[in-house]
Motif scaffolding. Structure first.
Motif, PDB file in Angstrom:
ATOM      1  N   GLY A 247      49.992 -19.549  33.363  1.00 40.91           N
ATOM      2  CA  GLY A 247      48.771 -18.887  34.088  1.00 40.91           C
ATOM      3  C   GLY A 247      48.032 -20.097  34.946  1.00 40.91           C
ATOM      4  O   GLY A 247      47.413 -19.632  36.414  1.00 40.91           O
ATOM      5  N   SER A 248      48.000 -21.272  34.288  1.00 45.35           N
ATOM      6  CA  SER A 248      47.054 -22.136  35.766  1.00 45.35           C
ATOM      7  C   SER A 248      48.669 -22.457  36.262  1.00 45.35           C
ATOM      8  O   SER A 248      47.550 -23.190  37.873  1.00 45.35           O
ATOM      9  CB  SER A 248      47.017 -23.695  34.649  1.00 45.35           C
ATOM     10  N   LEU A 249      48.910 -22.360  35.603  1.00 42.99           N
ATOM     11  CA  LEU A 249      50.126 -22.501  37.318  1.00 42.99           C
ATOM     12  C   LEU A 249      50.299 -21.805  38.445  1.00 42.99           C
ATOM     13  O   LEU A 249      50.786 -21.736  39.259  1.00 42.99           O
ATOM     14  CB  LEU A 249      51.913 -22.938  36.571  1.00 42.99           C
ATOM     15  N   ILE A 250      50.208 -20.745  37.827  1.00 40.33           N
ATOM     16  CA  ILE A 250      50.355 -19.122  39.035  1.00 40.33           C
ATOM     17  C   ILE A 250      49.085 -19.822  39.452  1.00 40.33           C
ATOM     18  O   ILE A 250      49.321 -19.225  41.276  1.00 40.33           O
ATOM     19  CB  ILE A 250      50.495 -18.439  38.134  1.00 40.33           C
ATOM     20  N   HIS A 251      48.176 -19.830  38.678  1.00 40.28           N
ATOM     21  CA  HIS A 251      46.697 -19.998  39.790  1.00 40.28           C
ATOM     22  C   HIS A 251      47.075 -21.162  40.833  1.00 40.28           C
ATOM     23  O   HIS A 251      46.156 -20.671  41.977  1.00 40.28           O
ATOM     24  CB  HIS A 251      45.866 -20.231  38.510  1.00 40.28           C
ATOM     25  N   ASP A 252      47.346 -22.713  40.981  1.00 37.51           N
ATOM     26  CA  ASP A 252      47.420 -22.819  41.373  1.00 37.51           C
ATOM     27  C   ASP A 252      48.520 -22.861  43.340  1.00 37.51           C
ATOM     28  O   ASP A 252      48.424 -23.000  43.630  1.00 37.51           O
ATOM     29  CB  ASP A 252      48.066 -24.684  41.102  1.00 37.51           C
ATOM     30  N   LEU A 253      49.316 -22.107  42.222  1.00 35.70           N
ATOM     31  CA  LEU A 253      50.751 -21.385  43.124  1.00 35.70           C
ATOM     32  C   LEU A 253      49.821 -21.182  44.310  1.00 35.70           C
ATOM     33  O   LEU A 253      50.206 -20.984  45.443  1.00 35.70           O
ATOM     34  CB  LEU A 253      51.932 -21.033  43.006  1.00 35.70           C
ATOM     35  N   PHE A 254      49.261 -20.094  43.736  1.00 35.94           N
ATOM     36  CA  PHE A 254      48.667 -18.618  44.780  1.00 35.94           C
ATOM     37  C   PHE A 254      47.021 -18.640  45.448  1.00 35.94           C
ATOM     38  O   PHE A 254      47.305 -18.316  45.879  1.00 35.94           O
ATOM     39  CB  PHE A 254      48.867 -17.135  43.938  1.00 35.94           C
ATOM     40  N   ARG A 255      46.723 -19.883  45.156  1.00 36.25           N
ATOM     41  CA  ARG A 255      45.851 -19.821  45.022  1.00 36.25           C
ATOM     42  C   ARG A 255      45.653 -19.873  46.738  1.00 36.25           C
ATOM     43  O   ARG A 255      44.215 -19.179  47.294  1.00 36.25           O
ATOM     44  CB  ARG A 255      44.970 -21.574  44.889  1.00 36.25           C
ATOM     45  N   GLU A 256      45.739 -20.734  47.276  1.00 36.44           N
ATOM     46  CA  GLU A 256      45.707 -19.949  49.519  1.00 36.44           C
ATOM     47  C   GLU A 256      45.827 -18.757  49.996  1.00 36.44           C
ATOM     48  O   GLU A 256      46.426 -18.748  51.152  1.00 36.44           O
ATOM     49  CB  GLU A 256      46.290 -21.278  49.944  1.00 36.44           C
ATOM     50  N   SER A 257      46.974 -18.324  48.725  1.00 33.97           N
ATOM     51  CA  SER A 257      47.254 -16.820  48.814  1.00 33.97           C
ATOM     52  C   SER A 257      46.478 -15.488  49.405  1.00 33.97           C
ATOM     53  O   SER A 257      45.328 -15.951  48.219  1.00 33.97           O
ATOM     54  CB  SER A 257      48.536 -16.768  48.421  1.00 33.97           C
ATOM     55  N   ASN A 258      46.584 -14.497  49.549  1.00 35.86           N
ATOM     56  CA  ASN A 258      45.882 -12.993  49.380  1.00 35.86           C
ATOM     57  C   ASN A 258      45.998 -12.335  48.413  1.00 35.86           C
ATOM     58  O   ASN A 258      46.032 -11.258  48.247  1.00 35.86           O
ATOM     59  CB  ASN A 258      45.729 -12.540  50.962  1.00 35.86           C
ATOM     60  N   ILE A 259      46.844 -13.066  47.691  1.00 35.36           N
ATOM     61  CA  ILE A 259      47.475 -12.241  46.383  1.00 35.36           C
ATOM     62  C   ILE A 259      46.508 -12.453  45.071  1.00 35.36           C
ATOM     63  O   ILE A 259      46.191 -13.798  44.653  1.00 35.36           O
ATOM     64  CB  ILE A 259      49.343 -12.649  45.790  1.00 35.36           C
ATOM     65  N   LEU A 260      46.229 -11.524  44.705  1.00 39.39           N
ATOM     66  CA  LEU A 260      45.233 -11.769  42.932  1.00 39.39           C
ATOM     67  C   LEU A 260      45.444 -11.397  42.300  1.00 39.39           C
ATOM     68  O   LEU A 260      46.776 -10.662  41.198  1.00 39.39           O
ATOM     69  CB  LEU A 260      43.937 -10.312  43.240  1.00 39.39           C
ATOM     70  N   LEU A 261      46.415 -12.422  41.261  1.00 37.79           N
ATOM     71  CA  LEU A 261      46.625 -12.509  40.442  1.00 37.79           C
ATOM     72  C   LEU A 261      46.420 -13.415  39.518  1.00 37.79           C
ATOM     73  O   LEU A 261      45.891 -14.898  39.483  1.00 37.79           O
ATOM     74  CB  LEU A 261      48.251 -13.055  40.583  1.00 37.79           C
ATOM     75  N   ASN A 262      45.906 -13.213  38.183  1.00 39.21           N
ATOM     76  CA  ASN A 262      45.400 -13.818  36.826  1.00 39.21           C
ATOM     77  C   ASN A 262      45.647 -13.369  35.772  1.00 39.21           C
ATOM     78  O   ASN A 262      46.352 -12.598  35.522  1.00 39.21           O
ATOM     79  CB  ASN A 262      44.038 -14.300  36.951  1.00 39.21           C
ATOM     80  N   VAL A 263      46.764 -14.334  35.413  1.00 42.33           N
ATOM     81  CA  VAL A 263      47.679 -14.268  33.670  1.00 42.33           C
ATOM     82  C   VAL A 263      46.748 -15.048  32.777  1.00 42.33           C
ATOM     83  O   VAL A 263      46.620 -16.081  33.073  1.00 42.33           O
ATOM     84  CB  VAL A 263      49.361 -15.478  34.069  1.00 42.33           C
ATOM     85  N   PRO A 264      46.496 -14.067  32.145  1.00 44.43           N
ATOM     86  CA  PRO A 264      45.230 -14.626  31.059  1.00 44.43           C
ATOM     87  C   PRO A 264      46.186 -15.308  30.283  1.00 44.43           C
ATOM     88  O   PRO A 264      45.599 -15.287  28.750  1.00 44.43           O
ATOM     89  CB  PRO A 264      44.851 -13.866  30.505  1.00 44.43           C
ATOM     90  N   VAL A 265      46.676 -16.170  30.053  1.00 45.08           N
ATOM     91  CA  VAL A 265      47.324 -17.113  29.087  1.00 45.08           C
ATOM     92  C   VAL A 265      46.993 -17.616  28.702  1.00 45.08           C
ATOM     93  O   VAL A 265      46.467 -18.402  29.185  1.00 45.08           O
ATOM     94  CB  VAL A 265      48.773 -17.326  29.286  1.00 45.08           C
ATOM     95  N   LYS A 266      46.763 -18.268  27.121  1.00 50.40           N
ATOM     96  CA  LYS A 266      45.745 -19.394  26.884  1.00 50.40           C
ATOM     97  C   LYS A 266      46.245 -19.978  25.667  1.00 50.40           C
ATOM     98  O   LYS A 266      47.291 -19.825  25.431  1.00 50.40           O
ATOM     99  CB  LYS A 266      44.226 -18.999  26.064  1.00 50.40           C
ATOM    100  N   PRO A 267      46.820 -21.697  25.791  1.00 53.13           N
ATOM    101  CA  PRO A 267      47.554 -22.049  25.014  1.00 53.13           C
ATOM    102  C   PRO A 267      46.542 -22.056  23.667  1.00 53.13           C
ATOM    103  O   PRO A 267      44.858 -21.921  23.730  1.00 53.13           O
ATOM    104  CB  PRO A 267      46.781 -23.480  26.012  1.00 53.13           C
ATOM    105  N   ARG A 268      47.180 -21.839  22.327  1.00 58.70           N
ATOM    106  CA  ARG A 268      46.792 -21.662  21.213  1.00 58.70           C
ATOM    107  C   ARG A 268      47.183 -22.690  20.529  1.00 58.70           C
ATOM    108  O   ARG A 268      49.046 -22.202  20.404  1.00 58.70           O
ATOM    109  CB  ARG A 268      47.052 -20.427  20.922  1.00 58.70           C
ATOM    110  N   LYS A 269      46.462 -23.913  19.819  1.00 54.21           N
ATOM    111  CA  LYS A 269      47.008 -24.896  19.341  1.00 54.21           C
ATOM    112  C   LYS A 269      47.900 -24.694  17.755  1.00 54.21           C
ATOM    113  O   LYS A 269      47.181 -23.753  17.327  1.00 54.21           O
ATOM    114  CB  LYS A 269      45.820 -26.337  19.451  1.00 54.21           C
TER     115      LYS A 269
END
Length: 446
Positions: A247-269
């Motif tokens: 999720g955080s990787l995709i957010h960083d990679l697409f931050r400057e694009s016009n594509i709205l993409l939010n993968v709400p995956v979270k780390p569960r310890k």
């Protein structure tokens, strides 16, 4: 004296990667971000099922995340036949059985190579109410085609003499369930993948995090990725299988694009306690209490799950799980909590796991955990959790050559082979064996 906890991230032997000598520009048919069990089995599927070339890139090394910290069970006993993940898990277990048979056909021992054991699994309850629920579960599992039976408290004592559930308790028993050692399985898969390197079809880029996407102005597709050391172009597909970091990787990679993409995956310890060469009690099967199922499906309010911080305050859950591996180590779990990306060992959780296990195994109450300091290890992993309880597997609608495969939570090992098959079929245009609609990106991430 206070006990000492060792946090282990078992590392495979050092490898010579394609990027180890100098930076380079390389082109592959498929580039996979993530070298956990999902990423490596996807690579394997392309290598054995097509003539495509594959690169696997990771900021670390294989089995350094949730895969290496898991308990290694391939169980259906706690699954629900009507759930969205049922067919995916069933197909994966079929493929694991075929995989073990292929290892045996090579003249090798699956137990030695994969840590493979057909132990059977027990989902146990201690009250009359839980016993009634277990009887219903056995009926459902049987109707779904699995060999399942209900064991009374008396029957259960014959199967597991060290276990105590009280006179009203019982268990759902699936004798065909298996378990394996994730570290050994990953090492075996990686070794098999490397056989294709000499043919120019496989390369690994480890300790080499992805920093940006490569895109041309004239194309709506992603051409590849820039890593800290290399440019890796992908002609067919870019696959993101980075576990809880997806999720955080995709957010960083697409931050400057016009594509709205939010993968709400979270780390569960999660914490697991490993007692090496444990001889104080023996287990004949893999065991799990019914509370594990409840905690597995604990829901997070989707409105508050847009960030990790929003769920960090949720109550810790500890459920009894117990397995014994092929070398005699007792593996006890397990905990679930949201604490961001921290993998720091929490000694209080270790004590809670030990205490919970003692409620099912009276022998453990006679023992002091501190006496096992030298033979005790702790595994800490971050499960890739999705709020709706099922993985994301599929192409990004705006970028059909980008496929996401993440969010398997604690079932990555269990669903790995069918996920790999599903992803490969998507890229190759093959009809899917398992319907992928429930796992689509559309409507869940964009």
């Amino acid at each position: 004296m206070a006990s000492v906890t060792l946090q282990i991230h078992v590392r495979p032997r050092p490898v010579i990667t394609a990027s180890s000598s100098s930076s380079s520009t390389r082109t592959f048919d498929v580039v996979i971000i993530g070298a956990g069990i999902i990423g490596l089995t996807i690579a394997r599927q392309f290598l054995i099922g097509s003539d495509l070339s594959v690169a696997v890139v990771d900021k670390d090394v294989p089995c350094s995340g949730a895969t290496g910290a898991g308990q290694g069970y391939l169980w259906m006993v706690h699954k629900e036949p009507e759930s969205d993940t049922w067919d995916l898990t069933m197909r994966s277990h079929e493929l694991w059985e075929m995989f073990a048979e292929s290892v045996r056909a090579q003249g090798l021992d699956p137990m030695q190579e994969l840590g493979w054991k057909q132990t059977g699994s027990l989902l146990v309850g201690r009250t009359a109410e839980e016993a009634a629920m277990l009887k219903t579960k056995v009926k459902k599992l049987s109707e779904a085609g699995l060999r399942a039976e209900y064991l009374t408290s008396h029957d259960l004592r014959l199967e597991e003499p060290a276990l105590e559930v009280g006179e009203h308790g019982g268990a759902a028993f699936l004798p065909d369930d298996c378990q394996l050692d994730a570290q050994r399985a990953v090492a075996f898969i990686q070794k098999a993948n490397r056989h294709f390197a000499s043919k120019g079809r496989y390369a690994e880029f480890f300790h080499d995090p992805v920093t940006s996407l490569l895109r041309s102005d004239s194309s709506s597709e992603v051409d590849g990725v820039q890593t800290s050391k290399n440019k890796l172009y992908s002609k067919k597909a870019l696959i993101v299988a980075a576990g809880c970091w997806s999720g955080s990787l995709i957010h960083d990679l697409f931050r400057e694009s016009n594509i709205l993409l939010n993968v709400p995956v979270k780390p569960r310890k999660g914490h697991l306690v490993v007692l090496e060469n444990f001889s104080c009690l023996r287990l004949n099967h893999g065991l799990m209490e019914m509370g594990y199922v409840d905690h597995l499906h604990d829901a997070v309010d989707c409105k508050s799950s847009d960030s990790v911080e929003a769920v960090e305050g949720l109550t810790l859950s500890v459920s009894m799980t117990a397995t014994m591996d092929t070398v005699g180590n007792l593996v006890l779990g397990s905990s679930r909590q949201f604490t961001g990306y921290s993998t720091k060992v929490d000694e209080s959780i270790i004590n809670n796991i030990w205490k919970r296990a003692g409620e099912f195994f009276p022998k453990l109450k006679e023992l002091c955990l501190e006496d096992f300091t030298l033979d005790r290890k702790v595994r800490v992993g971050l499960r890739p959790y999705m709020p709706d309880g099922k993985p994301v597997i599929g192409p990004v609608p705006a970028l059909m050559n980008v496929i996401i495969a993440t969010g398997h939570e604690g079932g990555g090992l269990s669903m790995a082979l069918s996920t790999a098959e599903m992803v490969a079929d998507m890229v190759l245009g093959n009809p899917g064996i398992v319907d992928s609609a429930a796992f689509a990106v559309q409507g869940r991430c964009c």
